[in-house]
Motif scaffolding. Structure first.
Motif, PDB file in Angstrom:
ATOM      1  N   CYS A 167       0.851  -1.189   0.000  1.00  0.00           N
ATOM      2  CA  CYS A 167       0.000   0.000   0.000  1.00  0.00           C
ATOM      3  C   CYS A 167       0.884   1.235   0.000  1.00  0.00           C
ATOM      4  CB  CYS A 167      -0.906   0.028   1.239  1.00  0.00           C
ATOM      5  SG  CYS A 167      -2.251  -1.175   1.127  1.00  0.00           S
ATOM      6  N   THR A 218       0.165   4.072   1.619  1.00  0.00           N
ATOM      7  CA  THR A 218       0.207   4.399   3.050  1.00  0.00           C
ATOM      8  C   THR A 218      -0.750   3.429   3.738  1.00  0.00           C
ATOM      9  OG1 THR A 218      -1.660   5.930   2.903  1.00  0.00           O
ATOM     10  CG2 THR A 218       0.534   6.881   2.617  1.00  0.00           C
ATOM     11  N   ARG A 219      -0.561   3.270   5.044  1.00  0.00           N
ATOM     12  CA  ARG A 219      -1.464   2.360   5.757  1.00  0.00           C
ATOM     13  C   ARG A 219      -2.589   3.162   6.416  1.00  0.00           C
ATOM     14  NH1 ARG A 219      -1.501  -2.867   7.961  1.00  0.00           N
ATOM     15  NH2 ARG A 219       0.607  -3.300   7.296  1.00  0.00           N
ATOM     16  N   TYR A 237      -7.091   2.180  10.326  1.00  0.00           N
ATOM     17  CA  TYR A 237      -7.919   1.089  10.858  1.00  0.00           C
ATOM     18  C   TYR A 237      -7.486  -0.283  10.375  1.00  0.00           C
ATOM     19  CZ  TYR A 237      -9.704   1.678   6.138  1.00  0.00           C
ATOM     20  OH  TYR A 237      -9.775   1.792   4.773  1.00  0.00           O
ATOM     21  N   PHE A 266      -4.564  -5.458   7.610  1.00  0.00           N
ATOM     22  CA  PHE A 266      -4.319  -6.451   6.566  1.00  0.00           C
ATOM     23  C   PHE A 266      -2.816  -6.650   6.383  1.00  0.00           C
ATOM     24  CE2 PHE A 266      -8.520  -6.173   3.969  1.00  0.00           C
ATOM     25  CZ  PHE A 266      -9.239  -6.247   5.127  1.00  0.00           C
ATOM     26  N   THR A 314      -0.063  -6.077   4.659  1.00  0.00           N
ATOM     27  CA  THR A 314       0.354  -5.140   3.622  1.00  0.00           C
ATOM     28  C   THR A 314       1.508  -4.286   4.137  1.00  0.00           C
ATOM     29  OG1 THR A 314      -0.450  -3.491   2.054  1.00  0.00           O
ATOM     30  CG2 THR A 314      -1.347  -3.334   4.274  1.00  0.00           C
ATOM     31  N   GLY A 357      -5.718  -7.242  -1.655  1.00  0.00           N
ATOM     32  CA  GLY A 357      -4.546  -6.634  -1.028  1.00  0.00           C
ATOM     33  C   GLY A 357      -4.775  -6.285   0.428  1.00  0.00           C
ATOM     34  N   GLY A 358      -3.926  -5.390   0.806  1.00  0.00           N
ATOM     35  CA  GLY A 358      -3.113  -4.435   0.073  1.00  0.00           C
ATOM     36  C   GLY A 358      -3.835  -3.755  -1.092  1.00  0.00           C
ATOM     37  N   THR A 359      -3.026  -3.193  -1.918  1.00  0.00           N
ATOM     38  CA  THR A 359      -3.506  -2.421  -3.059  1.00  0.00           C
ATOM     39  C   THR A 359      -2.904  -3.012  -4.325  1.00  0.00           C
ATOM     40  OG1 THR A 359      -3.612  -0.439  -1.674  1.00  0.00           O
ATOM     41  CG2 THR A 359      -3.657  -0.101  -4.044  1.00  0.00           C
ATOM     42  N   ASN A 417      -7.337   0.796  -5.161  1.00  0.00           N
ATOM     43  CA  ASN A 417      -7.520   1.996  -4.367  1.00  0.00           C
ATOM     44  C   ASN A 417      -7.826   3.136  -5.349  1.00  0.00           C
ATOM     45  OD1 ASN A 417      -6.653   4.538  -3.069  1.00  0.00           O
ATOM     46  ND2 ASN A 417      -6.177   3.181  -1.359  1.00  0.00           N
TER      47      ASN A 417
HETATM   48  S1  SF4 Z   1      -5.331  -2.516   2.244  1.00  0.00           S
HETATM   49 FE1  SF4 Z   1      -6.707  -0.801   1.689  1.00  0.00          FE
HETATM   50  S2  SF4 Z   1      -7.649  -0.343   3.660  1.00  0.00           S
HETATM   51 FE2  SF4 Z   1      -5.783  -1.500   4.148  1.00  0.00          FE
HETATM   52  S3  SF4 Z   1      -4.089   0.019   4.378  1.00  0.00           S
HETATM   53 FE3  SF4 Z   1      -4.108  -0.594   2.258  1.00  0.00          FE
HETATM   54  S4  SF4 Z   1      -5.346   1.006   1.237  1.00  0.00           S
HETATM   55 FE4  SF4 Z   1      -5.853   1.062   3.409  1.00  0.00          FE
END
Ligand code: SF4
Ligand SMILES: C[S@@+](CC[C@H](N)C(=O)[O-])C[C@H]1O[C@@H](n2cnc3c(N)ncnc32)[C@H](O)[C@@H]1O
Length: 298
Positions: free
Chosen positions: A39, A41-42, A45, A48, A50, A98-100, A133
């Motif tokens: 991702c 940025t995280r 909340y 996952f 990532t 994901g992740g993204t 995303n």
């Molecule tokens: S997986 Fe989606 S919800 Fe989770 S940190 Fe990455 S962009 Fe955010």
């Protein structure tokens, strides 16, 4: 020193499955879940699996870099082929999550899909989804994903309200996810999902109705609505612990769930699974349904 491994037997290095897992396999559909653990940025909340670029650097190379991830993942698909031997099943669904996933170039996601195609084949009517995303796609990348064989796409929208997006630490602006739906339709995606989250601290019933209305107006054929879970170890959990934001309330969550079902039903979306609504039977996420009905997935 505590083990980094979870409890239980580790997976054998050759990926071998016990005979019990293979028994009766021919009767079950076969699905693939391809995880892309990156991702930009995280979000506060999210717990996952990532990693951001900074976390990858901090791992000192222990984690696969984004550059060769498609190759690493394709190796896993070739391992699946070896383990499943002459199993004749083609992939009924493929879900890239994901992740993204869309932080990787469309060509990399296409290469992962090609590995499934080469090793197993895709069923003629296969559902092939990628998550995305809203910040990480544009008209050209969506067209390239469609060209690569993706026919379903799922965008993380979460909310239409700026103050809610801020608490969730989302980076996209209100309106961008809705624009993504239009871009995905223009690129030829038949099936488009928007993910929403309800019960964020500071969100009102009216904010939630506005998010549902904005999602519906964008024209997806599927909506996922999740109650905000405060996961241990997240920045959101730390903020709740420090008293900066209140813990989401169960009764508020229950009310928002009813509001979601009311608004989505009125807009022609039928509820078919805990957090999922679709405009028709073919618009349901078949990959998700395969999990619930005990199909095989790798
Ligand atoms: S997986 Fe989606 S919800 Fe989770 S940190 Fe990455 S962009 Fe955010
Ligand atoms: C992998 S993300 C979707 C794609 C992309 N990473 C994004 O966020 O835009 C999966 C979805 O899980 C949901 N989600 C993640 N963590 C959650 C949490 N703690 N509570 C509720 N929903 C959550 C969000 O709706 C998110 O869109």
């Amino acid at each position: 020193m505590p083990s980094a491994l979870p409890d239980g037997e580790p997976v054998p290095a050759d990926g071998a499955l016990p005979a019990s897992a293979l028994a009766g396999a021919a009767e079950r559909p076969l699905a693939f879940y391809l995880h892309v653990p990156y991702c930009a940025t995280r979000c506060g909340y999210c717990d996952f699996n990532t990693y951001t670029a900074a976390e990858l650097r901090g791992s000192g190379g222990a984690l696969a870099s984004r550059d060769n991830y498609a190759e690493v993942l394709s190796e896993e698909i070739r391992l699946a082929r070896k383990v499943l031997g002459d199993d004749p099943r083609q992939a009924a669904t493929v879900f890239v999550g994901g992740g993204t996933p869309t932080l990787l170039p469309p060509a990399a996601l296409g290469a992962m899909l090609d590995a499934v195609r080469q090793e197993f084949g895709l069923a003629q009517d296969a559902e092939v989804t990628t998550e995305a995303n809203p910040d990480s796609v544009d008209a050209a990348s969506l067209a390239a994903l469609r060209e690569a064989g993706f026919n379903r796409i799922s965008f993380g929208m979460q909310s239409a309200r700026r103050h809610v997006l801020a608490v969730l630490e989302r980076t996209h602006t209100p309106g961008r996810p809705e624009a993504c739906v239009a871009e995905a339709r223009a690129a030829g995606f038949e099936h488009v999902n928007l993910d929403l989250i309800y019960g964020t601290p500071g969100e009102t019933d009216d904010d939630w109705r506005a998010s549902l209305d904005a999602a519906v107006a964008a024209g997806p054929d599927h909506v996922s609505a999740y109650s905000l879970i405060v996961e241990d170890g997240t920045r959101l959990a730390a903020r709740v612990r420090r008293g900066e934001v209140p813990m989401p309330d169960d009764d508020v969550h229950a009310d928002r769930y009813l509001i979601a079902d009311e608004a989505l039903s009125a807009a022609g979306f039928g509820w078919y699974e805990i957090s999922n609504w679709a405009t028709s039977e073919p618009a349901r996420c078949r990959h998700n349904e395969l999990y619930w009905t005990g199909a095989d997935w790798w």
